[in-house]
Design a protein around this motif. Sequence first.
Motif, short mmCIF file in Angstrom:
data_model
loop_
_atom_site.label_atom_id
_atom_site.label_comp_id
_atom_site.label_asym_id
_atom_site.label_seq_id
_atom_site.Cartn_x
_atom_site.Cartn_y
_atom_site.Cartn_z
N ALA A 52 2.83 -1.19 -3.99
CA ALA A 52 4.41 -0.99 -3.92
C ALA A 52 4.55 -0.52 -2.44
O ALA A 52 3.95 0.30 -1.78
CB ALA A 52 4.62 0.22 -5.12
N MET A 53 6.00 -0.82 -2.12
CA MET A 53 6.52 -0.66 -0.69
C MET A 53 6.12 -1.35 0.32
O MET A 53 6.29 -1.19 1.54
CB MET A 53 6.12 1.13 -0.27
N ILE A 54 5.08 -2.48 -0.05
CA ILE A 54 4.48 -3.27 1.26
C ILE A 54 5.98 -4.13 1.79
O ILE A 54 5.74 -4.68 2.75
CB ILE A 54 3.59 -4.33 0.69
N HIS A 55 7.08 -4.21 1.07
CA HIS A 55 8.20 -5.03 1.68
C HIS A 55 8.69 -4.39 2.65
O HIS A 55 9.13 -4.88 3.62
CB HIS A 55 9.21 -4.99 0.28
N PHE A 56 8.20 -2.92 3.03
CA PHE A 56 8.90 -2.47 4.16
C PHE A 56 8.06 -3.15 5.55
O PHE A 56 8.47 -3.10 6.57
CB PHE A 56 8.47 -0.92 4.68
N CYS A 57 7.23 -3.65 5.42
CA CYS A 57 6.14 -4.49 6.35
C CYS A 57 6.62 -5.78 6.46
O CYS A 57 6.40 -6.76 7.34
CB CYS A 57 4.82 -4.79 5.97
N HIS A 98 13.12 -4.45 -9.48
CA HIS A 98 13.31 -5.29 -10.61
C HIS A 98 11.97 -6.23 -11.31
O HIS A 98 11.92 -5.93 -12.40
CB HIS A 98 14.21 -6.37 -10.49
N LYS A 99 11.34 -6.51 -10.25
CA LYS A 99 10.24 -7.08 -10.84
C LYS A 99 9.02 -6.90 -9.50
O LYS A 99 9.45 -6.74 -8.35
CB LYS A 99 10.06 -8.66 -11.02
N PRO A 100 7.61 -6.85 -9.55
CA PRO A 100 6.71 -6.50 -8.69
C PRO A 100 6.59 -7.82 -7.77
O PRO A 100 6.71 -9.09 -8.23
CB PRO A 100 5.36 -6.14 -9.69
N LEU A 101 6.37 -7.59 -6.71
CA LEU A 101 5.96 -8.56 -5.68
C LEU A 101 4.61 -9.01 -5.95
O LEU A 101 3.48 -8.24 -6.07
CB LEU A 101 6.15 -8.19 -4.22
N LEU A 221 4.19 7.29 0.72
CA LEU A 221 3.26 8.17 0.02
C LEU A 221 3.44 8.70 -1.17
O LEU A 221 2.96 9.12 -2.11
CB LEU A 221 2.84 9.23 1.24
N LEU A 222 4.98 9.18 -1.00
CA LEU A 222 5.58 9.86 -2.21
C LEU A 222 5.82 8.86 -3.28
O LEU A 222 5.74 9.22 -4.41
CB LEU A 222 6.77 10.47 -1.88
N CYS A 223 6.20 7.63 -3.23
CA CYS A 223 6.16 6.56 -4.23
C CYS A 223 4.89 6.34 -4.80
O CYS A 223 4.67 6.37 -6.14
CB CYS A 223 6.82 5.46 -3.60
N MET A 224 3.85 6.57 -3.78
CA MET A 224 2.43 6.32 -4.31
C MET A 224 1.97 7.61 -5.27
O MET A 224 1.39 7.36 -6.22
CB MET A 224 1.41 6.09 -3.19
N LEU A 225 2.54 8.65 -4.99
CA LEU A 225 2.18 9.83 -5.57
C LEU A 225 2.68 9.76 -7.20
O LEU A 225 2.27 10.18 -8.31
CB LEU A 225 2.59 11.14 -4.96
N ALA A 226 4.17 9.25 -7.10
CA ALA A 226 5.00 9.13 -8.48
C ALA A 226 3.86 8.05 -9.18
O ALA A 226 4.01 8.04 -10.53
CB ALA A 226 6.29 8.75 -8.09
N THR A 227 3.76 6.79 -8.63
CA THR A 227 2.92 5.96 -9.24
C THR A 227 1.52 6.47 -10.07
O THR A 227 1.40 6.33 -11.23
CB THR A 227 2.41 4.84 -8.51
N GLU A 228 0.81 7.24 -9.34
CA GLU A 228 -0.25 7.97 -9.73
C GLU A 228 -0.03 8.76 -10.82
O GLU A 228 -0.82 8.81 -11.70
CB GLU A 228 -1.02 8.58 -8.62
N LEU A 229 1.02 9.78 -10.89
CA LEU A 229 1.20 10.64 -11.82
C LEU A 229 1.71 10.14 -12.99
O LEU A 229 1.29 10.63 -14.19
CB LEU A 229 2.06 11.68 -11.32
N ARG A 230 2.34 9.07 -12.96
CA ARG A 230 2.99 8.31 -14.22
C ARG A 230 2.16 7.11 -14.88
O ARG A 230 2.43 6.78 -15.72
CB ARG A 230 4.40 8.01 -14.21
N GLY A 231 1.28 6.57 -13.87
CA GLY A 231 0.64 5.62 -14.27
C GLY A 231 0.99 4.08 -14.07
O GLY A 231 0.55 3.02 -14.01
#
Length: 282
Positions: A52-57, A98-101, A221-231
């Motif tokens: 997730a968030m790799i699209h920033f690259c 909407h959908k994962p890359l 990093l914050l999005c990764m933390l959100a993903t970690e906490l909710r699965g």
Amino acid sequence: MTPSVPLDADHLRSWVGREESVDADISVELAGKFAATFNLTGDFRGGDVAPAMIHFCLGQQPAPTASLGADGHPARGGFLPPVPLPRRMWAGGSLVFHKPLRIGDTVTRRSRIADVAVKQGSAGILCFVAVEHRIVVAGEEMITERQDIVYRGNARVSAGRPPIPAQAGEHRRRFEPAATVLFRYSALTFNGHRIHYDRAYAMTEEGYPGLVVHGPLQATLLCMLATELRGVPPLRFSFRSQSPLFDGTPFGLHARGTDDGLSLWAAAENGPVAMAAEARWT
């Protein structure tokens, strides 16, 4: 230098509606370098869900080195309006997933200048530029994004009351923003802004106490933390920069539950909120 006369807001607003489209590939190599930068483990293969968030690259225009300004940014007046203020920062943004890359996707980033606004702030004139991005794969929209960019002069905000230290979250993680991390992230995003890797420039020319931690890096990093906490990754994620963070000073990633998701923030120990974010799964 900061202009001594008001900006020509009407001229800058003529950029509203301007569009560009850039294609890029999500390669196994890019995914591996992205994961290594954030200390993630695992091998990637074609067809795997991309981090997730790799699209920033993706989709950064490769401006020739000779066309870069003293700050490392490309010359202004192409897709982005030619705002004659020396400092440019990513103020925040919002994303709908909407959908994962996936690894191997050829991604098209379709961008549009949505708004340009000139305002008077405590440190002088500010210019806000809102950019809308549509991340598309094979004609299907995968991510809808809004980016908020702020331009300002070199004047420093006058010292007032000491900033209020950020509260601790229900969930906390610690991150060490080493100079090598900032350099790697600059390379991944093809970001030449010298405040992130050139300490002498950051301190002498722009008056910072060290290298500045990228806003998108904090958001990731914050999005990764959100993903970690909710699965699972959030469906909606928004963030807003509030104060800078610098290399050499560990900072905390915090989260607490809300009625419809998570409230998240980054802050150095005993420091104010540096970035606030919201994650939602509906």
